[in-house]
Design a protein around this motif. Sequence first.
Motif, PDB file in Angstrom:
ATOM      1  N   GLY A 815     -27.306 -16.317  33.313  1.00  0.00           N
ATOM      2  CA  GLY A 815     -25.976 -15.742  33.220  1.00  0.00           C
ATOM      3  C   GLY A 815     -25.701 -14.762  34.339  1.00  0.00           C
ATOM      4  O   GLY A 815     -24.605 -14.733  34.911  1.00  0.00           O
ATOM      5  N   TRP A 816     -26.699 -13.962  34.691  1.00  0.00           N
ATOM      6  CA  TRP A 816     -26.530 -12.993  35.780  1.00  0.00           C
ATOM      7  C   TRP A 816     -26.327 -13.703  37.119  1.00  0.00           C
ATOM      8  O   TRP A 816     -25.470 -13.302  37.927  1.00  0.00           O
ATOM      9  N   GLN A 817     -27.098 -14.755  37.352  1.00  0.00           N
ATOM     10  CA  GLN A 817     -26.928 -15.511  38.593  1.00  0.00           C
ATOM     11  C   GLN A 817     -25.527 -16.118  38.683  1.00  0.00           C
ATOM     12  O   GLN A 817     -24.902 -16.096  39.747  1.00  0.00           O
ATOM     13  N   MET A 818     -25.040 -16.647  37.571  1.00  0.00           N
ATOM     14  CA  MET A 818     -23.701 -17.227  37.564  1.00  0.00           C
ATOM     15  C   MET A 818     -22.623 -16.147  37.761  1.00  0.00           C
ATOM     16  O   MET A 818     -21.608 -16.389  38.401  1.00  0.00           O
ATOM     17  N   LEU A 835     -23.300 -11.079  29.021  1.00  0.00           N
ATOM     18  CA  LEU A 835     -24.600 -10.490  29.344  1.00  0.00           C
ATOM     19  C   LEU A 835     -24.925  -9.288  28.469  1.00  0.00           C
ATOM     20  O   LEU A 835     -26.097  -8.934  28.297  1.00  0.00           O
ATOM     21  N   SER A 836     -23.905  -8.668  27.903  1.00  0.00           N
ATOM     22  CA  SER A 836     -24.124  -7.482  27.062  1.00  0.00           C
ATOM     23  C   SER A 836     -24.645  -7.848  25.679  1.00  0.00           C
ATOM     24  O   SER A 836     -25.002  -6.955  24.902  1.00  0.00           O
ATOM     25  N   CYS A 837     -24.692  -9.129  25.339  1.00  0.00           N
ATOM     26  CA  CYS A 837     -25.012  -9.551  23.974  1.00  0.00           C
ATOM     27  C   CYS A 837     -26.503  -9.780  23.729  1.00  0.00           C
ATOM     28  O   CYS A 837     -26.900 -10.053  22.590  1.00  0.00           O
ATOM     29  N   THR A 838     -27.336  -9.693  24.762  1.00  0.00           N
ATOM     30  CA  THR A 838     -28.760  -9.939  24.573  1.00  0.00           C
ATOM     31  C   THR A 838     -29.361  -8.968  23.553  1.00  0.00           C
ATOM     32  O   THR A 838     -28.926  -7.827  23.429  1.00  0.00           O
ATOM     33  N   LYS A 839     -30.375  -9.422  22.851  1.00  0.00           N
ATOM     34  CA  LYS A 839     -31.058  -8.581  21.862  1.00  0.00           C
ATOM     35  C   LYS A 839     -32.302  -7.908  22.443  1.00  0.00           C
ATOM     36  O   LYS A 839     -33.010  -7.196  21.728  1.00  0.00           O
ATOM     37  N   GLU A 840     -32.561  -8.109  23.717  1.00  0.00           N
ATOM     38  CA  GLU A 840     -33.742  -7.538  24.360  1.00  0.00           C
ATOM     39  C   GLU A 840     -33.407  -6.160  24.928  1.00  0.00           C
ATOM     40  O   GLU A 840     -32.615  -6.049  25.878  1.00  0.00           O
ATOM     41  N   PRO A 841     -33.994  -5.080  24.390  1.00  0.00           N
ATOM     42  CA  PRO A 841     -33.657  -3.730  24.879  1.00  0.00           C
ATOM     43  C   PRO A 841     -33.925  -3.540  26.365  1.00  0.00           C
ATOM     44  O   PRO A 841     -33.146  -2.877  27.059  1.00  0.00           O
ATOM     45  N   TRP A 842     -35.018  -4.131  26.873  1.00  0.00           N
ATOM     46  CA  TRP A 842     -35.321  -3.916  28.288  1.00  0.00           C
ATOM     47  C   TRP A 842     -34.299  -4.595  29.194  1.00  0.00           C
ATOM     48  O   TRP A 842     -33.979  -4.072  30.269  1.00  0.00           O
ATOM     49  N   LEU A 843     -33.748  -5.723  28.745  1.00  0.00           N
ATOM     50  CA  LEU A 843     -32.687  -6.361  29.522  1.00  0.00           C
ATOM     51  C   LEU A 843     -31.414  -5.528  29.498  1.00  0.00           C
ATOM     52  O   LEU A 843     -30.711  -5.413  30.507  1.00  0.00           O
TER      53      LEU A 843
END
Length: 970
Positions: A815-818, A835-843
């Motif tokens: 998604g970031w590349q796109m 991109l804000s919807c990820t469940k990974e805190p580090w991301l």
Amino acid sequence: MGKGFYISRPLGFVLCGLGIVAMLTIFSLSVVYTKEKRKNQVTAINETGMVTTAAPHTTPAPSNEPWDKYRLPDTLLPEYYNVTLWPRLVPDEQGMYIFTGTSGVALTCIKETNLIIIHSNKLNYTLTLENHHAKLTGLGGTSAPAILKTWFQTQTQFMVILLNEKLEVGKSYWLYMEFRGELSDDLAGFYRSQYTENGVKKVVATTQMQATAARNAFPCFDEPSMKAVFHLTLQHPPETVALANGMELGTESITIEDKKLLQTRFKPTEKMSTYLLAFVISEFTKIQSSEKTNVLIRIWGRKEAIESGQGDYALNVTFPILKYFENYYNTTYPLSKSDQVALPDFAAGAMENWGLVTYREQSLFYDPKESSNGDKEWVVTVIAHELAHMWFGNLVTMRWWNDLWLNEGFASYVSYLGADYAEPTWNIKDLMVLQQVQRAFAVDALVSSHPLSSREDEVITPDQISQLFDTITYSKGAAVLRMLSEFLTESVFAKGLHNYLHEYAYSNTVYTDLWKKLQEVNADSRIQLPASIKEIMNRWILQMGYPVVTIDTRTGNISQQHFLIHPEAVVEKPSDYNYEWFVPITWMKSGSNMGQHWLLTKTALYEPMKTGTDWLLANLNVMGYYRVNYDPQNWERLLTQLTTDHKVRLSIKAVIPVLNRGQIIDDAFNLARAQIINITLALRTTKYLLKEKEYIPWESAIRNLQYFFLMFDRTEVYGPLQTYLRRNVQPLFDHFQNITSNWTQKPPRYMDQSNQINAISMACRTGVKGCSELTRMWYRQWMKNPDSNPIPPNLKNTVYCNAIAAGGVEEWDFGWQMFKKSTIAAEAEKLLYGLSCTKEPWLLNRYLEFTIDPKQVRKQDAAFAIVYISGNVIGQPLVWDFVRAKWEQITKDYDDGSFFFGRLIQGITKKFSTEFELKQLQRLKEDIAASSFSFGTQAIEQAIEKTKANIKWVSKNKAQVMNWLTEQST
């Protein structure tokens, strides 16, 4: 549109307010100029009115000196300017992009004075032979006094010129200056935007003058009533094209400082305000209208975007909208051309510069293959908003910024009329209830709201002016003007507008001038009003808030009270009208009879309101700016009707119109939040949604249920809430799956296409079987073939979010590349949200760091991205820690004043509902108060008020909500 609240369309549930960019930055001068300034002595006026020498000072102390006031004195009036500017599109040896210029202004003396005070901000001046920053000569044989000295008042942003004699009343003079400024990237005044084309960086020199930034580009009398004619000349590189408000008169080759340049002169503008001035120098290309139209229409933008057809839709709708407004106003478009320019970097949504409208790319460009219906709707409504200003705001302009609401509220209202003309099958006028009325309701129910109009002396500083570009100004302004048009009738309203524009063309007005013209027209009509238009409307614009009207169908009693979402809030702002309104009440009964009545006092008795066993519905089609409450029996009858048959017809009229089905839900939930009705009554309004297929009721319900998600997504209530909503949305999900042949086709109706988004979004959010698999399947297909995106454009926002949330680093990185590769602004915005919807805190933490790196995320998008992350239950605490740790850095680096920081505070504190969070917010307020920053205070105060209300609401309702939801599952 003005800057304010036409920012890019909100995505998901995260943002609902439009905003604007504040124009001010800390004044920064070169060392040489600073030394020169310190040599100058400040002067003071003695009792005779002449100026004498006084001790120097740099920061104006409270005084009565004209240069220490923020408003210009009424001694001089500009007639016309000659301005020549040369922006450098490459950096100098110090890495700075600069511009140089010359400016002359013809001014007429209105009152005797030996002072010339003119706005100037962030400009360095070339000294004349007499060692002054300006040169004054007489016009028409008049001799000019000599200049004794010039100096600068940084705080009030003035150049002050002291003369040895007074100017003569009625005589004209020519004030000439040479200057230098920075073409910075702060998105204000004369600034630079940049983009990459075929691997090469391209720089654009462009402008954003509203509200107080024309003074950043050249010295000027920078107030809306100081209208003048502008003669512009732009010097620019040979490979570029120059645009301005007026049509190009000609371009010639010149050489300056051994550099070959083009010099383009422009036709003089009409008499207009400084904030409407605009110029753009770029390598943009264009498409334009055919020669058959009497107005030249050109759409400008990046070559790649124009050649791929992204400007075609804007070109197709501009001329019809212009013609519609010509007919609506019964006034010819006053210019010969309409240039519209899409800028890669633009803080607002668009700006109504006369003849040269500037836009964010996603506000002007539309790609039929990649963009969604929402993108298309945004483009047509923004264009209509800006073109409405060509008459209302540009031809006739408010005298001062305290009446900004009339400009922006009016354009917000009629933009739906213009868009409806351009897209007649969309029924877009109905969306005003969701997009303007309900949005205004939410903010105007706070004690920290403010009246639409205030006294001129209450809006003085640039920061006070910038704070007016808010939801109240735009959305409430639109709502009350829509109500006025309804009870006057559209024909009377439009005729009054024509008379207003005709009488005050090329001049300035106050809002009462419009009331006067409408009153004159209404006197010739058969419309009977209970009072004058001024008496009626002043109650809506001179006091904040709005009423909730309570109707007792058992007795016929009607009452009104100031509606506050926080029932224990104390209103400290006095009102001359005691928070009473003249309320136009329309109603209908289940027997299909209809009526109308004016409520002029706190309480009244109106016999036709008695219903017996019929139900009564008030505020038909939500044309009035008020909420409605009923006696318990009438609420029950309305709920029974919705549950048994919400679409039953008597004669040819729908018993409960679709707008009112949305209104019943919105009113009930907000009345419950205000503790006027029980929360379970509000929840019961959603039970009928099992049978509802229309967009507006569903959208109204989802927006209100979003509050439940905000308050409960970290508690044990969340599970039962998901279960209840999953059962309600399942039929809607199945319906759209069927009518789209298993998601392979687009629903035929425009409103259905919008509701399909709700069906999938809510289905995935509540765990409907097959929804998550559907979104992940589409996203995976795209990952396998990045050059061919199979996701339907209308559904991209929902699919990106849900697929990235269900995935891991692989999905996020793709998604970031796109996002980085996207050449379509609307597509980039969807990915920015997804991109804000990820469940990974580090991301999420990595993404947060990207948001304040302009190389990763454009400055114009930073606040949106941060707020999007805060909408994620995992991201919200990360954002709060991030912003508190970096707020000084963020506000300094982005230099966007109150609006940028206010946007962040409003977005990231929506979930706050605990005493601990309240204390943290209060501590941030104290930290800011102790700092040198003066902005953001209103947003923090509103956040504190909302948090207190949230705490009380959760405490009172959590158990009831939990019990009710549990009962529904048994």
